[in-house]
Design a protein around this motif. Structure first.
Motif, short mmCIF file in Angstrom:
data_model
loop_
_atom_site.label_atom_id
_atom_site.label_comp_id
_atom_site.label_asym_id
_atom_site.label_seq_id
_atom_site.Cartn_x
_atom_site.Cartn_y
_atom_site.Cartn_z
N ALA A 1 43.84 47.96 43.10
CA ALA A 1 42.59 47.58 43.76
C ALA A 1 41.94 46.36 43.11
O ALA A 1 40.94 45.85 43.61
N HIS A 2 42.50 45.89 42.02
CA HIS A 2 42.00 44.68 41.33
C HIS A 2 40.52 44.83 40.94
O HIS A 2 39.75 43.89 41.04
N ARG A 3 40.15 46.01 40.52
CA ARG A 3 38.76 46.26 40.13
C ARG A 3 38.52 45.75 38.71
O ARG A 3 39.44 45.70 37.89
N PRO A 4 37.27 45.39 38.39
CA PRO A 4 36.97 45.05 36.99
C PRO A 4 37.00 46.30 36.12
O PRO A 4 36.75 47.42 36.59
N GLY B 1 28.37 48.29 32.52
CA GLY B 1 28.94 47.03 32.07
C GLY B 1 30.42 46.98 32.39
O GLY B 1 31.15 47.96 32.18
N TYR B 2 30.86 45.84 32.92
CA TYR B 2 32.27 45.63 33.27
C TYR B 2 32.81 44.45 32.47
O TYR B 2 32.12 43.46 32.24
N ARG B 3 34.09 44.55 32.08
CA ARG B 3 34.75 43.39 31.50
C ARG B 3 35.07 42.40 32.61
O ARG B 3 35.56 42.78 33.68
N MET B 4 34.80 41.12 32.37
CA MET B 4 35.07 40.08 33.37
C MET B 4 36.05 39.06 32.80
O MET B 4 35.86 38.57 31.68
N ARG B 5 37.08 38.74 33.58
CA ARG B 5 38.05 37.75 33.15
C ARG B 5 37.48 36.34 33.32
O ARG B 5 36.78 36.06 34.30
N SER B 6 37.82 35.48 32.41
CA SER B 6 37.37 34.09 32.51
C SER B 6 38.30 33.25 33.37
O SER B 6 38.05 32.07 33.59
N THR B 7 39.39 33.88 33.87
CA THR B 7 40.39 33.13 34.63
C THR B 7 40.25 33.35 36.13
O THR B 7 41.21 33.19 36.88
N PRO C 1 42.01 34.05 41.46
CA PRO C 1 42.60 33.62 40.18
C PRO C 1 42.76 32.11 40.12
O PRO C 1 42.98 31.45 41.13
N MET C 2 42.64 31.58 38.92
CA MET C 2 42.82 30.13 38.76
C MET C 2 44.29 29.74 38.76
O MET C 2 44.62 28.57 38.96
N ALA C 3 45.17 30.70 38.54
CA ALA C 3 46.61 30.46 38.61
C ALA C 3 47.22 31.42 39.64
O ALA C 3 46.81 32.59 39.72
N ARG C 4 48.18 30.96 40.42
CA ARG C 4 48.73 31.75 41.52
C ARG C 4 49.44 33.02 41.04
O ARG C 4 49.56 33.99 41.78
N ASP C 5 49.92 33.04 39.80
CA ASP C 5 50.64 34.22 39.31
C ASP C 5 49.70 35.27 38.73
O ASP C 5 50.16 36.29 38.21
N GLU C 6 48.38 35.03 38.80
CA GLU C 6 47.42 36.01 38.33
C GLU C 6 46.81 36.76 39.51
O GLU C 6 46.97 36.37 40.67
N ALA C 7 46.12 37.85 39.22
CA ALA C 7 45.55 38.70 40.27
C ALA C 7 44.10 38.32 40.54
O ALA C 7 43.40 37.82 39.65
N PRO C 8 43.62 38.54 41.77
CA PRO C 8 42.19 38.34 42.05
C PRO C 8 41.38 39.46 41.41
O PRO C 8 41.94 40.41 40.83
N LEU C 9 40.08 39.36 41.53
CA LEU C 9 39.18 40.41 41.06
C LEU C 9 38.26 40.78 42.22
O LEU C 9 37.64 39.91 42.83
N ILE C 10 38.19 42.07 42.53
CA ILE C 10 37.37 42.54 43.65
C ILE C 10 36.29 43.45 43.09
O ILE C 10 36.59 44.46 42.43
N THR C 11 35.05 43.10 43.32
CA THR C 11 33.92 43.75 42.66
C THR C 11 33.09 44.58 43.63
O THR C 11 33.37 44.64 44.82
N ASP C 12 32.05 45.20 43.09
CA ASP C 12 31.06 45.97 43.87
C ASP C 12 31.70 47.12 44.66
O ASP C 12 31.45 47.29 45.85
N TRP C 13 32.48 47.92 43.96
CA TRP C 13 33.04 49.13 44.59
C TRP C 13 31.98 50.22 44.58
O TRP C 13 32.07 51.21 43.85
N VAL C 14 30.96 50.05 45.40
CA VAL C 14 29.87 51.03 45.46
C VAL C 14 30.32 52.28 46.21
O VAL C 14 29.83 53.38 45.97
N ARG C 15 31.24 52.10 47.14
CA ARG C 15 31.78 53.24 47.87
C ARG C 15 33.27 53.03 48.05
O ARG C 15 33.78 51.93 47.89
N GLY C 16 33.96 54.08 48.37
CA GLY C 16 35.38 53.99 48.68
C GLY C 16 35.64 54.79 49.94
O GLY C 16 34.81 55.61 50.35
N GLY C 17 36.76 54.57 50.55
CA GLY C 17 37.06 55.30 51.77
C GLY C 17 38.54 55.28 52.05
O GLY C 17 39.34 54.70 51.30
#
Length: 302
Positions: free
Chosen positions: A69-72, A92-98, A198-214
């Motif tokens: 899910a690419h969550r923080p 508090g969430y860890r955030m990648r600088s990339t 991601p700043m590089a194509r071989d890295e994963a995105p980050l998807i935030t604000d998972w307030v709900r799931g379904g």
């Protein structure tokens, strides 16, 4: 509260800033750079008592989300009564600088990366947990039927095309329980600001604000996101869908049904009084309604 957060960060704070978009919850939202890395903090107090349970839900949901899910990464959370301050909830969430925000001039590469990131959510099965409720049981699908019964005067603000079509749109939306059902993971609140590329194509995105799931059909988040892209000045959603495609095996009529459901939801909701803590919400929903109705016209061809 500041003292508690500093203690939990466990490192010297070098810089802090408030993001331009504060997310879907009120309260403090802060980007922090520390001597040991970056973090993102959300904090709500008693002045936002009505939203405390939503943040609690986000905190509970986070460790249940699949890695894909690419969550923080959740670092810590607070849920306690502070002396003289009432109840506070913070996380508090860890955030990648990339990772970086999407370029709102909408270069083709960013549109493609956004579609790929959102589609990746629908490729994951929702966890077998009561917190991941089927979308057909939670999302309001009867908006067109209600509008056909009430015929509010404000309906003319959206589109003359709607006149005389409310019952027909209600019929399309009535198939939603079958059209949107499925077992794919759903974010349910995706906006452009929730996806960091991601700043590089071989890295994963980050998807935030998972307030709900379904759980639901694998195209739901993608269709909803394309409406937000359009409102943000991005390309027409139907053109984007044609260019990058839907997940395999998707019935086009099911997609049209979901667009009809979203259009009805935004049209109806945009005419309600604004909540006191989010006065801008109805104007944002009005723009989404315009985009959804226009997309629906394209899909239906009349």
């Amino acid at each position: 509260m500041r003292s508690r957060i500093n203690h939990l960060l466990g490192a010297r704070v070098i810089a802090a800033s408030v993001p331009g978009d504060s997310g879907i919850l009120p309260g403090a939202q802060i980007q922090v750079q520390t001597s040991q890395g970056n973090a993102f903090i959300k904090a709500l107090g008693t002045e936002n008592a009505g939203h405390l349970d939503l943040l609690r839900q986000e905190i509970t949901l986070s460790p249940l989300l699949p890695a894909g899910a690419h969550r923080p990464e959740l670092l810590w959370s607070i849920d306690e009564e502070l002396p003289g301050l009432g109840v506070w909830v913070a996380v508090g969430y860890r955030m990648r600088s990339t990772v970086r925000p999407i370029d709102l001039s909408w270069p083709e590469g960013d549109v493609e990366a956004l579609v790929r990131a959102v589609r990746s959510i629908g490729e994951i099965d929702a966890p077998d947990d009561p917190m991941f409720v089927p979308e057909e049981k939670t999302f309001p699908v009867g908006a067109w039927e209600a509008l056909a019964d009430r015929r509010p005067a404000g309906l003319a603000r959206h589109s003359p095309w709607l006149a005389g079509r409310l019952e027909g749109l209600a019929e399309i939306a009535s198939h939603a329980p079958e059209a949107i059902a499925g077992t794919s993971l759903q974010h349910g609140n995706l906006r452009v600001q929730n996806v960091l590329l991601p700043m590089a194509r071989d890295e994963a995105p980050l998807i935030t604000d998972w307030v709900r799931g379904g759980a639901g059909a694998p195209f739901l988040d993608l269709v909803s996101m394309l409406l937000h892209v359009r409102v943000g000045g991005g390309p027409p959603p139907e053109a984007t869908l044609r260019r990058y495609g839907l997940p395999p095996g998707i019935d086009p009529d099911a997609v049209t049904c979901w667009i009809a459901v979203l259009a009805g939801h935004y049209v109806r909701s945009s005419m309600e009084p604004p909540p006191p803590d989010r006065p801008q919400l109805r104007s944002a929903e009005h723009l989404l309604a315009l985009a959804a109705v226009a997309w629906l016209q394209t899909r239906l061809g009349f």
